[in-house]
Design an enzyme around this catalytic site. Structure first.
Site, PDB file in Angstrom:
ATOM      1  CD  GLU A 196      -3.177  -0.730   2.107  1.00 32.64           C
ATOM      2  OE1 GLU A 196      -3.696   0.404   2.124  1.00 32.64           O
ATOM      3  OE2 GLU A 196      -3.524  -1.649   2.867  1.00 32.64           O
ATOM      4  CB  SER A 264       6.423 -21.232   3.974  1.00 33.50           C
ATOM      5  OG  SER A 264       7.057 -20.375   4.890  1.00 33.50           O
ATOM      6  CG  ASP A 336      -5.085  -6.516   2.723  1.00 38.17           C
ATOM      7  OD1 ASP A 336      -4.666  -5.937   3.750  1.00 38.17           O
ATOM      8  OD2 ASP A 336      -5.498  -5.910   1.726  1.00 38.17           O
ATOM      9  CG  ASP A 339      -7.470  -1.905   4.707  1.00 36.22           C
ATOM     10  OD1 ASP A 339      -6.770  -2.623   3.977  1.00 36.22           O
ATOM     11  OD2 ASP A 339      -8.700  -2.057   4.842  1.00 36.22           O
TER      12      ASP A 339
END
Length: 847
Positions: A196, A264, A336, A339
């Site tokens: 972001e 991973s 996610d 924000d």
């Protein structure tokens, strides 16, 4: 032995700045001798306060410990003692980073890192996490801390070199410190934060209209033009004060620890697809290449708890491993769950105000005091809106420590995250390590809330996968790009129901696998992310797992596989009839010298089999083409190459599926194919033709004219570096010279590397910046339930973080060659692997 001359100097150690000795040629042995007493013995008796009855510590040939105790509390105490003896510097360093206290011993060069860490306030997150843990788990943390402190007290005058010479007083370990280390690791998994911030840097350069072309989410998905529209009509240029400093600081945090790591591989094979008729499990967790690795192996044996696997020094747990019944491990979901909100801010009457739903509201203030080596204490304020702390208010704007946030700061950048939410994640992870079956593992995994993981597990007859974490319900938008915070349109409305988190059990295909790929498509009931990693690693697992029945040998081969499937996709694009015809015309239009080189590169790329071996010349050509095509396509609009915009662009390719890959495989209508530096209108074939020629020119300049001497490993290398080395750029010239003098004693490499970001044997480089490896499988683990002793594993460095230890770097060669260690559970096998020499911890006064 040559004579050595030492003089006191200042240099930076694993945790902070310190005094050491200028190391001249041939003096490593003198340093080993001087600090040899800082290496804990491996046999004998140690009488220490705090242990209840006793604990025995045996070590295998690589120094990995087996802890045996008559009760679990003494085993935990011994784990704390062993972690401190092996990784005390690492523990102190992680704690100082998470607390925002590096500058106390490192000086003003790291002050912005401290400011950032204080602003995100992991201390508060850890406090909430620890407060909501069960009394049982709090007691575990307390017992573990006593073991750590017993070691610190016993070795207070025999500390490792960096701590001994630092001049700092080593503070004792608090139980809450373990929760803080966990919070630091969890914060490092916030992939989209850096993305972001990078999007804002890019938007200031190319505008909101073109931003979506630089932020693809997956090969088969539409570009996020709807997300980029959030930034339209906003005057970002010049109004995002501190964003470059913030991006740079977060990159520094990533260099020191990790941040936004696509980490991973893990897969589990059903009994029907295994040669033995029993399940097979594999996990290799990726982290930045560092000395020492974050992971260290340990085995615990007590009447009510047995397990072997990897642990993190500072946390009283086996994070991934095998307990005699269940194997468990993890990869990143790429979730996610945070924000960035753009806030309109202003200063008025000595206060910081922000706009919310048409009203100006006073930001909450929090006072922070920084103790900086060589300076007076600095007091500064952290500001918080309804959406979280203002990150850019803490960085980049203050020339003096007491300077307030200027009124002209424009937009603030507030961080909203899942921190400070009450749950019992720590208890759930401990219960997972004790589960005796896949069914029990599901029960525990569903209670893991504060960390977004693909939890994979297997018992002898079943395999399972469960997504953990907490995922916000956004009223609008996807959270891929920062949202306006002055309206509630993009605010969070609680979290997705955990019952909707994806999971699977014994799938018909015969195997489960996660490799940071998109696991659920858009429209699923939970928005996990829009920042998936490249799909090739997961596709390669599927290709190999579905090819034939699996066993330990084939699993090792998979973990060391260096085949990239992206090469096949690239070849298909180049051979497409329309592209092949246009590309031929573009190559023919090049000047003669470049035309010859472009033809050479094209011929080699079309013949390339995708094997990214270190010795391969074709792998070098392929990688140079990827690198040069990125520059030929994007650098004209994102230049200069050493500027913040290009760095942000390269950084996003490290984190998730990138514009570099997306444009190579498609996007013929992208505006970025046009070279803004020329009067003509370029297209994709023109840029690809230039890139083909440029990749040969690059290799000639860097590897010479002799094609037979070209090797991928000559460009692409492993370098294990300590935090000392990585923090050196923040020091003054004298300190940097001191670090360079001792670098050979601390760091290891270079070694030639194969693979890249898309191979199972991951060896990622910064696509658009250079070829040195930065991300690797820092541990590998295999559990084959068909074997008498199912578990084996290896680490990417040594067990110890102390350069004076013989187990500081002895794991590197094993890791490169695939020489796994067995972690047995049968008594006879334990004696064979761990021997009979032991260090016995007994109650006593301690000295």
């Amino acid at each position: 032995m040559p004579s050595c001359t030492f003089r006191p100097i200042a240099w930076l150690g694993l945790s902070a700045s310190l005094s050491a000795f200028l190391l001249l040629s041939g003096c490593e042995s003198l340093l080993d001798k001087r600090y040899g007493e800082s290496v804990a013995p491996t046999e004998g008796t140690a009488r220490i306060q705090g242990i209840g009855e006793r604990a025995d510590v045996r070590r295998n040939a690589m120094g990995m410990p087996l802890i045996e105790a008559p009760n679990f509390h003494d085993a935990l105490f011994a784990l704390g003692y062993v972690h401190a003896s092996d990784r005390l510097s690492q523990m102190i360093g992680m704690r100082a980073l998470a607390q925002g206290r590096l500058a106390e011993t490192a000086g003003p060069g790291v002050l912005d890192i401290d400011r950032f860490m204080r602003t995100v306030n992991l201390r508060s997150s850890a406090e909430v996490m620890y407060r909501n843990a069960s009394p049982r788990l709090k007691q575990f943390f307390e017992v573990y801390a006593r073991g750590v402190n017993a070691y610190i007290f016993q070795y207070r005058n025999k500390l490792p070199m960096d701590l001994a010479q630092s001049g700092q007083k080593i503070e004792y370990w608090e139980p809450e410190d373990s929760a803080l280390v966990f919070a630091l690791i969890n914060f490092g998994l916030a992939t989209n934060l850096r993305e972001e911030l990078a999007s804002l840097t890019l938007a200031q350069k190319v505008g909101a209209d073109k931003l979506a072309w630089l932020m693809p989410t997956y090969p088969d998905e539409q570009l996020p033009f709807d997300e980029a529209d959030k930034l339209k009509n906003l005057n970002l240029t010049g109004n995002l004060a501190g964003v470059d400093a913030l991006t740079e600081t977060l990159a520094s945090v990533a260099d020191l620890h990790m941040s936004g790591v696509a980490a991973s591989n893990s897969w589990a094979i059903k009994p029907s697809n295994a040669r033995s008729g029993k399940s097979l499990f594999a996990n290799d967790m990726h982290l930045p290449l560092a000395m020492p690795s974050l992971w260290n192996f340990v085995q615990i044996r007590s009447p009510k708890y047995q397990a072997a696997g990897v642990s993190v020094a500072g946390i009283p747990a086996i994070v991934a491993g095998y307990n005699g019944h269940l194997a468990w491990g993890m990869t990143m979901v790429m979730g996610d769950n945070q924000d960035i909100f753009l806030e309109q801010v202003k200063r008025e009457n000595g206060r910081t105000l922000y706009l919310a739903d048409g009203k100006w509201i006073a930001a909450r203030e929090r006072q922070e005091t920084y103790l900086v080596k060589g300076q007076r204490p600095i007091q500064e304020k952290v500001y918080e809106t309804r959406n979280g702390p203002l990150l850019n208010a803490a960085l980049g704007e203050r020339k003096q420590g007491v300077q307030p946030l200027p009124a002209s700061s424009g937009y603030g950048l507030a961080l909203r995250s899942i921190q400070n939410e009450a749950d019992q994640t720590l208890d759930a992870l401990f219960d997972l390590s004790r589960a005796k079956s896949v069914d029990q593992a599901f029960d525990s995994a569903r209670e893991v809330r504060s960390i977004a993981l693909n939890l994979m597990f297997a018992d002898a007859g079943h395999v399972g996968w469960q997504v953990s974490g907490r995922y916000p319900n956004r009223r609008d938008g996807r959270g891929l790009i920062p949202s306006p915070g002055w309206t509630d349109r993009y605010s969070w409305d609680g979290y997705a129901d955990p019952m909707l988190h994806p999971y699977d059990l014994d799938p018909p295909q015969g195997w489960l696998a996660t490799a940071n790929q998109r696991t659920v498509k858009g429209g699923y009931g939970v928005q996990l992310s829009n920042s998936w990693y490249y799909p090739e690693r997961a596709e390669r697992i599927a290709e190999l797992a579905g090819r034939s029945k699996q066993d330990t040998r084939s699993t090792v081969a998979m973990q060391y596989d260096q085949t990239t499937l992206f090469a096949k996709k690239l070849k298909a694009m180049l051979e497409d009839p329309a592209m092949a015809s246009s590309l031929r015309r573009s190559i023919d239009a090049l000047p003669a010298p470049q035309r010859v080189k472009a033809d050479e590169a094209l011929k080699r790329l079309l013949a390339f089999d995708g094997q990214m071996a270190a010795s391969s010349a074709d792998a070098a050509i392929y990688s140079a083409f990827l690198q040069e095509s990125a520059k030929q396509t994007f650098l004209d609009e994102l230049r200069p190459e050493d500027g913040p915009t290009w760095k942000a662009f390269v950084e996003m390719a490290d984190i998730s599926y990138s514009a570099q890959a997306d444009h190579l495989l498609g996007r013929e209508d992208s505006p970025f194919w046009n070279d803004t530096r020329t009067p003509r209108e370029e297209d994709k074939p023109t840029i690809l033709a230039r890139s083909l020629a440029a990749c040969i020119e690059y290799l000639e300049a860097n590897l010479g004219a002799d094609r037979k001497a070209w090797q991928w490993g000559k460009l692409h290398q492993y370098r294990w570096t300590t935090e000392t080395t990585r923090l050196a750029p923040y020091l003054d010239a004298g300190q940097r010279a001191s670090v360079n003098a001792i670098q050979g004693y601390l760091d290891r490499g270079p070694y030639q590397a194969g693979g890249d970001h898309s191979t199972l044997n991951t060896s990622a480089y910064h696509w658009g910046q250079g070829f040195d490896t930065w991300l690797v499988p820092s541990m590998r683990m295999i559990v084959d339930f068909g074997l008498a002793e199912p578990m084996m594993g290896l680490n990417s460095t040594g067990q110890s973080g102390n350069p004076a230890s013989p187990h500081y770097d002895d794991g590197i060669q094993n890791w490169m060659k695939g020489q796994y260690m067995s972690f047995p559970f049968q008594p006879a096998a334990m004696d064979k692997v761990y021997g009979t020499r032991r260090l016995t911890l007994l109650p006593g006064a301690g000295k």
